[in-house]
Design a protein around this motif. Sequence first.
Motif, mmCIF file in Angstrom:
data_model
loop_
_atom_site.group_PDB
_atom_site.id
_atom_site.type_symbol
_atom_site.label_atom_id
_atom_site.label_comp_id
_atom_site.label_asym_id
_atom_site.label_seq_id
_atom_site.Cartn_x
_atom_site.Cartn_y
_atom_site.Cartn_z
ATOM 1 N N TRP A 147 -0.793 31.838 13.438
ATOM 2 C CA TRP A 147 -1.227 33.153 14.172
ATOM 3 C C TRP A 147 -1.976 34.380 13.512
ATOM 4 N N SER A 148 -1.565 34.106 12.115
ATOM 5 C CA SER A 148 -1.928 35.583 11.764
ATOM 6 C C SER A 148 -3.072 35.208 10.746
ATOM 7 N N GLY A 149 -3.269 33.871 10.759
ATOM 8 C CA GLY A 149 -4.650 33.033 9.767
ATOM 9 C C GLY A 149 -4.527 32.975 8.732
ATOM 10 N N THR A 162 -0.731 34.678 19.200
ATOM 11 C CA THR A 162 0.928 34.071 19.784
ATOM 12 C C THR A 162 -0.058 32.507 19.851
ATOM 13 N N TYR A 163 -0.201 32.082 19.737
ATOM 14 C CA TYR A 163 -1.177 30.795 19.098
ATOM 15 C C TYR A 163 -1.589 30.403 18.138
ATOM 16 N N VAL A 164 -1.603 29.704 17.687
ATOM 17 C CA VAL A 164 -1.600 28.357 16.699
ATOM 18 C C VAL A 164 -3.040 27.719 17.100
ATOM 19 N N LEU A 219 -1.049 16.201 19.615
ATOM 20 C CA LEU A 219 -1.647 15.975 20.521
ATOM 21 C C LEU A 219 -1.029 15.900 21.763
ATOM 22 N N GLY A 220 0.900 16.088 21.304
ATOM 23 C CA GLY A 220 1.911 16.102 23.047
ATOM 24 C C GLY A 220 1.622 17.283 23.430
ATOM 25 N N GLY A 221 1.505 18.299 21.599
ATOM 26 C CA GLY A 221 1.907 19.497 21.561
ATOM 27 C C GLY A 221 0.789 20.655 21.952
ATOM 28 N N ILE A 222 0.022 20.179 22.128
ATOM 29 C CA ILE A 222 -0.831 21.032 22.341
ATOM 30 C C ILE A 222 -0.885 21.517 23.691
ATOM 31 N N ASP A 223 -0.797 22.825 23.930
ATOM 32 C CA ASP A 223 -1.077 23.658 25.355
ATOM 33 C C ASP A 223 -2.319 23.461 26.240
ATOM 34 N N ALA A 272 -5.139 25.025 21.826
ATOM 35 C CA ALA A 272 -3.977 26.368 20.980
ATOM 36 C C ALA A 272 -2.556 25.327 21.369
ATOM 37 N N HIS A 273 -2.114 25.974 20.384
ATOM 38 C CA HIS A 273 -0.201 25.443 20.951
ATOM 39 C C HIS A 273 0.344 26.847 19.976
ATOM 40 N N ARG A 274 2.050 26.795 20.750
ATOM 41 C CA ARG A 274 2.898 27.751 20.189
ATOM 42 C C ARG A 274 2.933 27.573 18.599
ATOM 43 N N THR A 275 3.646 26.033 18.217
ATOM 44 C CA THR A 275 4.189 25.754 17.064
ATOM 45 C C THR A 275 3.560 25.395 15.635
ATOM 46 N N TYR A 276 3.494 26.064 14.505
ATOM 47 C CA TYR A 276 2.928 25.337 13.456
ATOM 48 C C TYR A 276 3.745 24.616 13.119
#
Length: 125
Positions: A52-54, A30-32, A109-113, A97-101
């Motif tokens: 997420w799916s590659g 579920t993570y990019v 960088l601020g979007g990295i979880d 890893a992060h949620r948004t692609y």
Amino acid sequence: VQLQASGGGLVQAGGSLTLSCAASGRTSSTYVMDWFRQAPGKEREFLATVSWSGDSTYYADSVKGRFTISRDNAKNTVYLQLNSLKSEDTAVYYCAAHRTYYYGSPPPLGGIDYWGKGTLVTVSS
């Protein structure tokens, strides 16, 4: 999500290396996933991202055509194949890893979880 990068080492210029990043915890599919690197005295640099799916990837111009990102969700692992290595590729390599692609652009960088601990790649000339 916990990320652990591995596969770094010493390689001669022109050689190849495969880095792995194993994810544990919440379902990694579920993570990019991304790869970054940081050379001594330089800022952290984006390299590649995979959806997420590659089925979708995006690369920095500096590594396009030489590096390949891929993922195996069954193994909760993302890979970075490094080919035609140059001395300037020497750096600590990090997975993230992060949620948004972000189609067609690197993630902020601020979007990295989550960040993994890095693995050192040294390219000798």
